[in-house]
Design a protein around this motif. Structure first.
Motif, short mmCIF file in Angstrom:
data_model
loop_
_atom_site.label_atom_id
_atom_site.label_comp_id
_atom_site.label_asym_id
_atom_site.label_seq_id
_atom_site.Cartn_x
_atom_site.Cartn_y
_atom_site.Cartn_z
N LEU A 139 0.79 -1.21 0.13
CA LEU A 139 0.02 -0.07 -0.06
C LEU A 139 0.85 1.29 -0.04
O LEU A 139 1.89 1.40 0.66
CB LEU A 139 -0.89 -0.05 1.26
N MET A 140 0.84 1.98 -1.06
CA MET A 140 1.37 3.34 -1.06
C MET A 140 1.12 4.36 0.00
O MET A 140 -0.06 4.71 0.05
CB MET A 140 1.48 3.88 -2.69
N ALA B 143 -16.61 7.01 -3.74
CA ALA B 143 -16.55 5.77 -3.75
C ALA B 143 -15.24 4.95 -3.88
O ALA B 143 -15.09 3.87 -3.30
CB ALA B 143 -17.26 5.46 -5.09
N PHE B 144 -14.32 5.49 -4.45
CA PHE B 144 -12.90 5.07 -4.54
C PHE B 144 -12.43 5.00 -3.00
O PHE B 144 -11.78 4.06 -2.86
CB PHE B 144 -11.86 6.02 -5.21
N GLY B 145 -12.46 5.99 -2.41
CA GLY B 145 -12.22 6.21 -0.85
C GLY B 145 -12.64 4.94 -0.15
O GLY B 145 -12.13 4.28 0.60
N SER C 5 -10.57 1.71 1.46
CA SER C 5 -10.53 1.64 2.70
C SER C 5 -11.17 0.23 3.43
O SER C 5 -10.62 -0.31 4.30
CB SER C 5 -11.05 2.79 3.48
N GLY C 6 -12.27 -0.20 2.60
CA GLY C 6 -12.94 -1.45 2.97
C GLY C 6 -12.16 -2.47 2.64
O GLY C 6 -12.02 -3.47 3.37
N ALA D 84 -13.36 -8.23 1.33
CA ALA D 84 -12.59 -7.74 0.32
C ALA D 84 -13.03 -7.74 -1.26
O ALA D 84 -12.57 -6.80 -1.92
CB ALA D 84 -11.41 -8.35 0.54
N PHE D 85 -13.54 -8.68 -1.45
CA PHE D 85 -13.71 -9.10 -3.08
C PHE D 85 -15.54 -8.77 -3.19
O PHE D 85 -15.68 -8.83 -4.32
CB PHE D 85 -13.30 -10.29 -3.24
#
Length: 313
Positions: A158-159, A207-209, A213-214, A227-228
């Motif tokens: 994770l960057m 939505a991206f965040g 995060s989820g 996760a998926f």
């Protein structure tokens, strides 16, 4: 003294983490999916290129990213007062160019890590990663670590916005298989970035965040369903899927067959499918071999996460 370093392929973005997630992968059959760079003392600096995809690279060594890695490394040596030796580098180019598997990152990481090992590691991992990012940016036109970080350190990376940290290792799903299908066509990272919009809506940003995060939360709790279950790319895939012939149909088939998730590896054209069922992984690989590959250069590998990263052979 001679040193050879292997650097593994990686999945950039991992669908939910555009430019901030990357996962190193390795085929379960033990084959090397990545590049190898060897360094040995010589009477002059030179670069030789071999391997299945050597003919896809510039014919002039001075145009090769590995040669640029040597120049950058020598500059860093000089700045620290180290004596510079003449070396022969050999790039075994096992990775297709423009594949979405971190091909350029493999060459960069293998070259710089081999040079660092040859000189008995004068540079720290943090210094090495910074150089790797600099070289990757030279190719893609922007600084992003989502291929070089997992390629170098291994695992799921994770960057981090802090330039003193750059990346953190996340817990990955060790029982999951990642079916990687490269169709045999080329999509340049630069071209794939140019199809993306310059601005996104507030709704897309939220939505991206939430999705990223989820996913990170699910990694720490080892919750595959979370996760998926919401594994969606709102930033890149909607704009890039048209660059990948057959991707939409393949994704629909693999999801209906029971795969946990399907996405574009990096900027494509490689597709990856996730499952924790080995039989399903093998069946997906067979289907992709017949239905997703476009040329004889294409291939399919059933992989798991590569937790080692770059290593001496």
């Amino acid at each position: 003294m001679a040193v050879s370093v292997f650097a593994p392929a990686s999945i950039g973005n991992v669908t939910v983490g555009f430019d901030v997630l990357g996962l190193a992968v390795q085929p379960v059959d033990g084959s090397l999916l990545g590049d190898v760079v060897s360094v040995e003392a010589s009477d002059s600096d030179r670069l030789d290129v071999i391997g299945n995809f050597a003919n896809k690279l510039p014919s002039e060594p001075s145009d090769n990213i590995v040669w640029h890695c040597l120049q950058l490394f020598n500059q860093a040596l000089a700045e620290q007062g180290h004596a510079i030796q003449l070396v022969r580098l050999t790039l075994d180019k096992k990775m297709p160019v423009g594949s979405g598997l971190g091909s350029s990152a493999c060459s960069v990481v293998a070259a710089l890590e081999a040079l660092n090992a040859f000189y008995d590691k004068p540079f720290s991992p943090e210094q090495m990663l910074a150089m790797m990012g600099q070289m990757e940016a030279q190719i893609s036109g922007s600084l992003h670590y989502d291929n070089v970080a997992p390629c170098y350190f291994g695992g799921l990376q994770l960057m981090i916005a802090d330039p003193a940290i750059i990346t953190r290792t996340l817990p990955s799903f060790d029982d999951c298989y990642f079916v990687m299908a490269y169709p045999g066509i080329e999509v340049s990272t630069k071209a794939a970035r140019e199809v993306l919009p310059n601005e996104y809506s507030k709704a897309d940003a939220i939505a991206f965040g939430q999705t990223l995060s989820g996913f990170v939360d699910a990694c720490y709790r080892q919750d595959k369903q979370q996760a998926f279950g919401h594994f969606k790319d709102v930033l890149a895939e909607p704009y890039r899927e048209s660059l990948l012939p057959g991707f939409v149909e393949a994704k629909a088939h693999l999801q209906s067959a029971g795969c946990l998730a399907v996405g574009i590896s990096g900027s494509g054209p490689t597709l990856f499918a996730v499952t924790d069922d080995k039989t399903l992984a093998d069946n997906a690989a067979t289907w992709l071999q017949k239905n997703y590959l476009s040329t004889e250069l294409g291939f399919v590998h059933v992989c798991k996460a590569d937790t080692q990263g770059a290593r001496c052979l």
